[in-house]
Design a protein around this motif. Structure first.
Motif, short mmCIF file in Angstrom:
data_model
loop_
_atom_site.label_atom_id
_atom_site.label_comp_id
_atom_site.label_asym_id
_atom_site.label_seq_id
_atom_site.Cartn_x
_atom_site.Cartn_y
_atom_site.Cartn_z
N UNK A 1 2.06 3.32 3.59
CA UNK A 1 3.46 4.14 3.09
C UNK A 1 4.16 4.11 4.70
N UNK A 2 5.28 5.06 4.74
CA UNK A 2 6.05 4.74 5.75
C UNK A 2 5.53 5.26 7.30
N UNK A 3 6.19 4.86 8.09
CA UNK A 3 5.59 5.26 9.44
C UNK A 3 6.04 6.57 9.72
N UNK A 4 4.78 7.29 10.41
CA UNK A 4 5.24 8.54 10.60
C UNK A 4 6.23 8.77 11.58
N UNK A 5 6.78 9.94 11.08
CA UNK A 5 7.96 10.16 12.10
C UNK A 5 9.35 9.62 11.76
N UNK A 6 9.41 8.63 10.83
CA UNK A 6 10.69 8.02 10.49
C UNK A 6 11.53 8.84 9.48
N UNK A 7 12.70 8.79 9.41
CA UNK A 7 13.47 9.53 8.61
C UNK A 7 14.54 8.56 7.68
N UNK A 8 15.14 9.24 6.80
CA UNK A 8 16.31 8.60 5.98
C UNK A 8 15.99 7.12 5.61
N UNK A 9 16.69 6.13 5.78
CA UNK A 9 16.67 4.86 5.37
C UNK A 9 15.53 3.99 6.24
N UNK A 10 15.29 4.52 7.46
CA UNK A 10 14.22 3.93 8.27
C UNK A 10 12.78 4.30 7.61
N UNK A 11 12.70 5.44 6.88
CA UNK A 11 11.54 5.57 6.33
C UNK A 11 11.05 4.80 5.33
N UNK A 12 12.18 4.43 4.54
CA UNK A 12 11.84 3.37 3.33
C UNK A 12 11.67 2.22 3.85
N UNK A 13 12.24 1.88 4.87
CA UNK A 13 12.24 0.54 5.32
C UNK A 13 11.14 0.24 6.05
N UNK A 14 10.40 1.25 6.61
CA UNK A 14 9.11 1.03 6.97
C UNK A 14 8.02 1.15 6.03
N UNK A 15 8.09 1.02 4.92
CA UNK A 15 7.14 1.25 3.84
C UNK A 15 6.62 -0.26 3.66
N UNK A 16 5.49 -0.48 3.34
CA UNK A 16 5.05 -1.59 2.96
C UNK A 16 5.80 -2.01 1.34
N UNK A 17 6.44 -3.12 1.19
CA UNK A 17 7.02 -3.34 -0.09
C UNK A 17 6.21 -3.30 -1.16
N UNK A 18 6.79 -2.94 -2.34
CA UNK A 18 5.86 -3.07 -3.60
C UNK A 18 5.43 -4.22 -3.93
N UNK A 19 5.98 -5.27 -3.73
CA UNK A 19 5.53 -6.51 -4.18
C UNK A 19 4.73 -7.32 -3.37
N UNK A 20 4.59 -6.84 -2.10
CA UNK A 20 3.52 -7.17 -1.09
C UNK A 20 2.14 -6.95 -1.50
N UNK A 21 1.77 -5.65 -2.15
CA UNK A 21 0.72 -5.21 -2.20
C UNK A 21 0.80 -4.56 -3.32
N UNK A 22 0.44 -4.62 -4.69
CA UNK A 22 0.65 -4.02 -5.82
C UNK A 22 -0.46 -2.87 -6.32
N UNK A 23 -1.18 -2.87 -5.25
CA UNK A 23 -2.48 -1.80 -5.18
C UNK A 23 -1.84 -0.36 -4.69
N UNK A 24 -2.17 0.85 -5.29
CA UNK A 24 -2.88 0.88 -6.68
C UNK A 24 -2.24 0.94 -7.93
N UNK A 25 -0.99 0.58 -8.05
CA UNK A 25 -0.32 0.72 -9.32
C UNK A 25 -0.75 -0.35 -10.27
N UNK A 26 -0.83 -1.49 -9.89
CA UNK A 26 -1.27 -2.74 -11.00
C UNK A 26 -2.73 -3.23 -10.82
N UNK A 27 -3.48 -2.73 -10.08
CA UNK A 27 -4.79 -3.07 -9.69
C UNK A 27 -5.64 -1.85 -10.01
N UNK A 28 -6.77 -2.17 -10.62
CA UNK A 28 -7.84 -0.90 -10.83
C UNK A 28 -9.06 -1.67 -10.63
N UNK A 29 -10.07 -0.96 -10.49
CA UNK A 29 -11.54 -1.27 -10.25
C UNK A 29 -12.25 -1.74 -11.52
#
Length: 537
Positions: free
Chosen positions: A496-524
């Motif tokens: 998720x986002x880096x703690x303390x970041x706000x606005x666009x910087x908060x979104x920018x600090x997240x790991x991108x969806x297509x870098x790691x599709x877990x948990x949305x598209x991978x299940x045990x």
């Protein structure tokens, strides 16, 4: 009379003994020159005698057998490549632990789960047409296209086949159908979104709403602000496609649709798939191989402002390129500061030191997934001296095979993508768009081994070696191996986002969806979990 009978008996025995000796001699002669096979073996011989071994049949060959194996199965036009003897680091820990080097991380029974839920319905009645102008290189466009599929679903739009970026740094004239399998894309998404090849003729001159969708927007933005535009327009044109959809907090079916779009629908064009498979087969003929995304091209170095180990003339050339590229916003960059923070790609020399420290022997086959390396041989010499078996698409393909792709950057990048996805180990020298896309795809396919260099930590260590306060050997190797124990592509949830970041910087600090599709598209895998729990009992 009795004496005659006795002589007859002796004569008969003599003839019998002579025949026996002759038969034995004849059998001995045959057995020395003729090899007999059981019928079942003879029937199987042709199949196994001409085909290349598959990956699971190869296993992980021991170092003592690598040389003869590669010579036997290498394609004829690759036999000129020298195969050096294994090189052992000075007391480097685990440098000959071949199995451990190539072993993929445990996938913990995660499998793709991208099917929609039971209440999911086909596309609703279309309210209008969505035109998309993608932007960036191949992998930036790929992610953008998949996001726009999801957006079309959210706003009840008919998606017109996206237009690829022809004005970027690479100046590629390729159309969608040159890079991707257009019909497969349309048919695969039939139950999700209506996709057409061209805007209807009657709407060719209709007024279009050209809109820059807000970056990392959620479902409310599209359902309210964008969907409301249908009241005034029949056609909406998305001016850009990159990062226009949030990574997180979207409905599960939308997230799964993004994965179906990326990993199932958006397949490369048949001619690219065929050429990619050929390159993989030829690379595989050397045995297990590393795909190295060596992001040391002119555009990357100019954009990032990274000039370590470059001459003043080279650094000046890159600065001029950066200043003259209008859509690159940052012009004044401190290269030393960039590198110290881990923002620069590893140089070819640093990559060689990294691989050696991890324990890879010098006869490791390496596929260079990259465009033209800046400075050419002058900057590749150190890596090449450590690892002579450096291959790329230009070396693996014959001139006539390669010719259709050579003037098209996106198609060339697609070939690198395929060889990287299928590699035994993928290592990027920089976490750019291709590195992130390949890492995510390899996670989706079963968490194939991907080693992500900690560039900030590495340059700190390499600078010590350069200053003479540390030497290459056991101490450096142990330190680098320890740093990268948990950076090899094992399953984990998207950050998720880096703690303390706000606005666009908060979104920018997240790991991108297509870098790691877990948990949305991978299940045990439920059956594996049940079996595991039963075995514990």
């Amino acid at each position: 009379m009795q004496q005659k009978r006795k002589w007859r008996s002796l004569g008969f025995l003599r003839k019998l003994l002579t025949c026996a000796i002759g038969s034995i001699a004849l059998m001995a002669l045959f057995s020395a020159h003729i090899q007999f096979f059981p019928p079942s073996y003879v029937q199987k011989l042709p199949e196994s005698s001409y085909r290349l071994p598959k990956q699971h049949e190869i296993g992980y060959q021991k170092l003592s057998r690598e040389r003869s194996w590669r010579l036997e199965f290498a394609p004829p036009h690759l036999l000129k490549t020298p195969l050096p003897p294994p090189r052992k680091l000075d007391n480097a820990s685990g440098s000959l632990d071949f199995d451990k080097l190539w072993k993929p991380p445990p996938n913990r029974d995660y499998v793709p789960c991208v099917e929609p839920n039971s209440s999911y319905i086909g596309p609703a009645e279309s309210r209008g047409y969505l035109l998309v102008h993608t932007n960036g290189g191949l992998n930036q466009m790929r992610a953008g296209i998949c996001d726009m599929v999801a957006v079309a679903r959210i706003i009840n739009a008919t998606l017109v086949i996206p237009e690829l970026d022809k004005r970027s740094f690479w100046q590629d004239s390729s159309n969608f159908s040159d890079v991707f399998d257009e019909d497969h894309f349309i048919n695969s998404l039939a139950n999700d979104v209506k996709v057409i090849k061209k805007l209807p003729k009657e709407l060719a001159t209709a007024t279009r709403a050209v809109k820059h969708f807000k970056s990392w927007s959620g479902i409310d933005y599209y359902q309210e602000e964008i969907a409301s535009m249908w009241e005034d327009y029949q056609v909406i044109r998305a001016a850009k496609s990159d990062s226009r959809l949030a990574n997180n907090n979207l409905p599960p079916d939308i997230q799964k649709l993004r994965c179906r779009s990326c990993y199932e629908a958006l397949r490369f064009a048949p001619q690219i798939e065929a050429m990619g498979k050929l390159l993989v087969d030829r690379m595989r003929s050397y045995g297990p191989y590393i795909a190295l995304h060596l992001r040391y091209e002119k555009d990357m170095l100019a954009f990032s402002g990274c000039t370590h180990d470059l001459s003043p003339e080279e650094a000046d050339e890159l600065r001029i390129i950066r200043e003259n590229t209008v859509y690159w916003k940052v012009k004044d960059i401190d290269s030393t500061e960039q590198r110290a923070k881990g923002y620069c790609p590893l140089t070819p020399k640093e990559v060689g030191m990294f691989l050696s420290a991890l324990g890879f022997p010098s006869n490791t086959p390496i596929y260079i997934a990259a465009g033209e390396i800046y400075g050419g041989n002058s900057h590749m010499s150190d890596l090449h001296s450590r690892y002579p078996i450096l291959m790329n698409k230009e070396k693996l393909a014959l001139v006539d095979e390669f010719k259709p792709f050579i003037d098209h950057a996106s198609q060339m990048a697609a070939l690198d993508y395929i060889v990287s996805i299928e590699s035994d180990i993928f290592i990027p020298s920089y976490s750019g768009n291709m590195a992130r896309a390949v890492e995510g795809h390899r996670r989706f396919l079963g968490h194939r081994k991907t080693i992500s260099p900690d560039r900030k930590a590495l340059v700190h260590l390499f600078d010590k070696v350069e200053r003479g306060t540390m030497k290459e050997g056991k101490k450096l190797s142990n330190r680098i191996i320890e740093i990268h124990k948990r950076r090899q592509g094992s399953p984990r949830k998207r950050k998720g986002p880096i703690s303390g970041t706000k606005g666009m910087d908060r979104f920018r600090s997240e790991e991108a969806f297509y870098v790691n599709p877990l948990p949305d598209c991978l299940c045990r895998n439920v059956s594996s979990i049940v079996n595991s729990s039963l075995s514990v009992r």
